[in-house]
Design an enzyme around this catalytic site. Sequence first.
Site, mmCIF file in Angstrom:
data_model
loop_
_atom_site.group_PDB
_atom_site.id
_atom_site.type_symbol
_atom_site.label_atom_id
_atom_site.label_comp_id
_atom_site.label_asym_id
_atom_site.label_seq_id
_atom_site.Cartn_x
_atom_site.Cartn_y
_atom_site.Cartn_z
ATOM 1 C CD GLU A 47 -2.999 -1.042 0.189
ATOM 2 O OE1 GLU A 47 -2.937 0.003 -0.603
ATOM 3 O OE2 GLU A 47 -3.649 -2.239 -0.186
ATOM 4 C CG HIS A 285 -2.285 14.622 -7.403
ATOM 5 N ND1 HIS A 285 -3.028 13.486 -7.533
ATOM 6 C CD2 HIS A 285 -0.937 14.232 -7.524
ATOM 7 C CE1 HIS A 285 -2.231 12.391 -7.214
ATOM 8 N NE2 HIS A 285 -0.761 12.857 -7.347
HETATM 9 O O1 GFB Z 1 0.017 8.077 -1.948
HETATM 10 P P1 GFB Z 1 -0.582 6.822 -2.847
HETATM 11 O O2 GFB Z 1 -1.075 5.818 -2.045
HETATM 12 O O3 GFB Z 1 -1.645 7.362 -3.759
HETATM 13 O O4 GFB Z 1 0.646 6.378 -3.693
HETATM 14 P P2 GFB Z 1 -2.598 6.772 -4.831
HETATM 15 C C1 GFB Z 1 1.133 7.108 -4.798
HETATM 16 C C2 GFB Z 1 2.573 7.680 -4.489
HETATM 17 O O5 GFB Z 1 3.172 8.278 -5.484
HETATM 18 C C3 GFB Z 1 2.631 8.986 -3.350
HETATM 19 C C4 GFB Z 1 3.847 9.256 -5.061
HETATM 20 O O6 GFB Z 1 2.693 8.604 -2.085
HETATM 21 C C5 GFB Z 1 4.063 9.384 -3.751
HETATM 22 O O7 GFB Z 1 5.024 8.944 -3.332
HETATM 23 N N1 GFB Z 1 3.235 10.417 -5.976
HETATM 24 C C6 GFB Z 1 2.116 10.509 -6.639
HETATM 25 C C7 GFB Z 1 3.591 11.847 -5.983
HETATM 26 N N2 GFB Z 1 1.570 11.629 -6.845
HETATM 27 C C8 GFB Z 1 2.425 12.590 -6.531
HETATM 28 C C9 GFB Z 1 3.052 14.006 -6.933
HETATM 29 O O8 GFB Z 1 2.071 14.531 -7.247
HETATM 30 N N3 GFB Z 1 3.993 14.344 -6.093
HETATM 31 C C10 GFB Z 1 5.012 13.689 -5.351
HETATM 32 N N4 GFB Z 1 6.000 14.356 -5.131
HETATM 33 N N5 GFB Z 1 4.579 12.168 -5.493
HETATM 34 C C11 GFB Z 1 -2.370 4.332 -4.770
HETATM 35 C C12 GFB Z 1 -1.118 3.250 -4.532
HETATM 36 O O9 GFB Z 1 -1.913 5.541 -5.240
HETATM 37 O O10 GFB Z 1 -2.858 3.686 -6.087
HETATM 38 C C13 GFB Z 1 -1.330 1.960 -4.210
HETATM 39 O O11 GFB Z 1 -0.613 3.759 -3.246
HETATM 40 C C14 GFB Z 1 -2.266 1.327 -5.513
HETATM 41 O O12 GFB Z 1 -0.292 1.238 -4.197
HETATM 42 C C15 GFB Z 1 -3.421 2.201 -5.745
HETATM 43 O O13 GFB Z 1 -1.161 1.330 -6.610
HETATM 44 C C16 GFB Z 1 -4.118 1.726 -7.224
HETATM 45 O O14 GFB Z 1 -3.926 6.552 -4.316
HETATM 46 O O15 GFB Z 1 -2.540 7.702 -5.999
#
Ligand code: GFB
Length: 427
Positions: A47, A285
């Site tokens: 996650e 975003h």
């Molecule tokens: O936070 P998060 O759970 O969001 O995971 P989702 C995405 C990660 O990608 C973030 C990086 O925690 C950051 O490390 N990241 C994404 C970004 N967008 C940005 C941004 O705009 N700036 C920066 N600096 N970093 C989930 C995943 O992603 O989606 C799960 O965590 C799974 O593993 C799911 O793949 C489908 O909800 O976008």
Amino acid sequence: SLTHLQGVISADTTDEDIAFGTGTQQALKVGTAKPRRYLLYDVNPGEGFNLRRDVYMRVANLVKKLQDHQDWTLVLPPWGRIYHWQSRHIAQMKIAWSLFFDLDSMNKHVPVIEFEQFLKETGQSKIDELYYLQRYKEGWTDGKWEEKLDERDCIDTPVYKKDSSGLYRGFFWGYQDVYAEKFKCLSAQGFAGILAPFLLENTTARSVFVDRAEEILHDEFGGKLYWDARRSMRFSKDLRDIADKFRKEYLDSDDERDNTVLLDDWRDMKPDPGSAIGGPYMAVHLRRKDFVHSHKKDVPSLKEAAKQIKKVLKKEKLDKLFVATDAPKVELDELKKLMKGKATVYNFEPTTCIHEKYKDGGVAIIDQWICTHARYFMGTSVSTFSFRIHDEREILGFNPKKTYNRFCGDGQSKEDCEQPTHWKIEY
Ligand code: GFB
């Protein structure tokens, strides 16, 4: 089944009613201080950061429930080994929560401590009991969903293994000395509170670790305690300061002018909806990477994204765009090219020093905090990263119309491009 315990513990159950360790009942009657109990938890290693924050809230509110009866402290799982943190040149293990969050603020909701503090307080590398949550092998019986909790054989091969001295060894956030004395798999189906009777009555262990805590749901999604937990989860002052400096320097944005002043205590904040104006920029975003394939229908091409951004810029009369994205540099450059003549495009690029100190997790938070303060925000469908920005803007008092927006996929009709749900704060 352990579900019969549900409801046994009511708010008016006194400490004396609850059996608690050898001789404790006796001790309670003569007024001896109660020993502190520790709840540790962790989440499925796959996650991402922002879903983990959601699981924190579920467990924090479980602790809130436990606190009505016994002195429980929540031990925060060190951050590390997150799939999305791909900067290999930076050490990203055993990260304390205080690097990202304001622990004083969180402590105003429930008592929380860092894992290293737990090791210090107990003076041992031992966790008494470890429960690994899993689903029910048989699924829903008779197609009926009900809350239940049972000790069961492990469905998957356990990631914790017994060593030659009978102690359970595993990853434990990279702390090699740490072990658990007892290990069991627990099939769970229900809300976080289902664990309360179990923790209060079925075990007297001082420290209990619940792994795979994402298996349990919010007790009351969107309710007062949900929002209390959420509001208490403020970012660390260091990270807010870095983001605020960027806003001031490049985006003509500061809290006084934008009407986004943060009061010292989150419990004092109850801004009128729509009172926050935000800085004179639009923020997006733009979740790319895996989302481009896994959410093809809802995630636009860069060309389409630029088209949607331009439309908003025109309507909102803005000419500055802040982009938060996980996109590779080539994609960001392409977007900048597409925006030429329509807006000046900004993105946050950390200095080596900031990147090394606050790591990929900190840089992402800076991005989120800058997006939080924009006059208009547009996120990516179903991304928890975008959802956390929505909450943050709701907390500051933005007009929901300027917050709950998302990109639509190429050729997606208005009906198919359902906009994010507006969750109102319960105070
Ligand atoms: O936070 P998060 O759970 O969001 O995971 P989702 C995405 C990660 O990608 C973030 C990086 O925690 C950051 O490390 N990241 C994404 C970004 N967008 C940005 C941004 O705009 N700036 C920066 N600096 N970093 C989930 C995943 O992603 O989606 C799960 O965590 C799974 O593993 C799911 O793949 C489908 O909800 O976008």
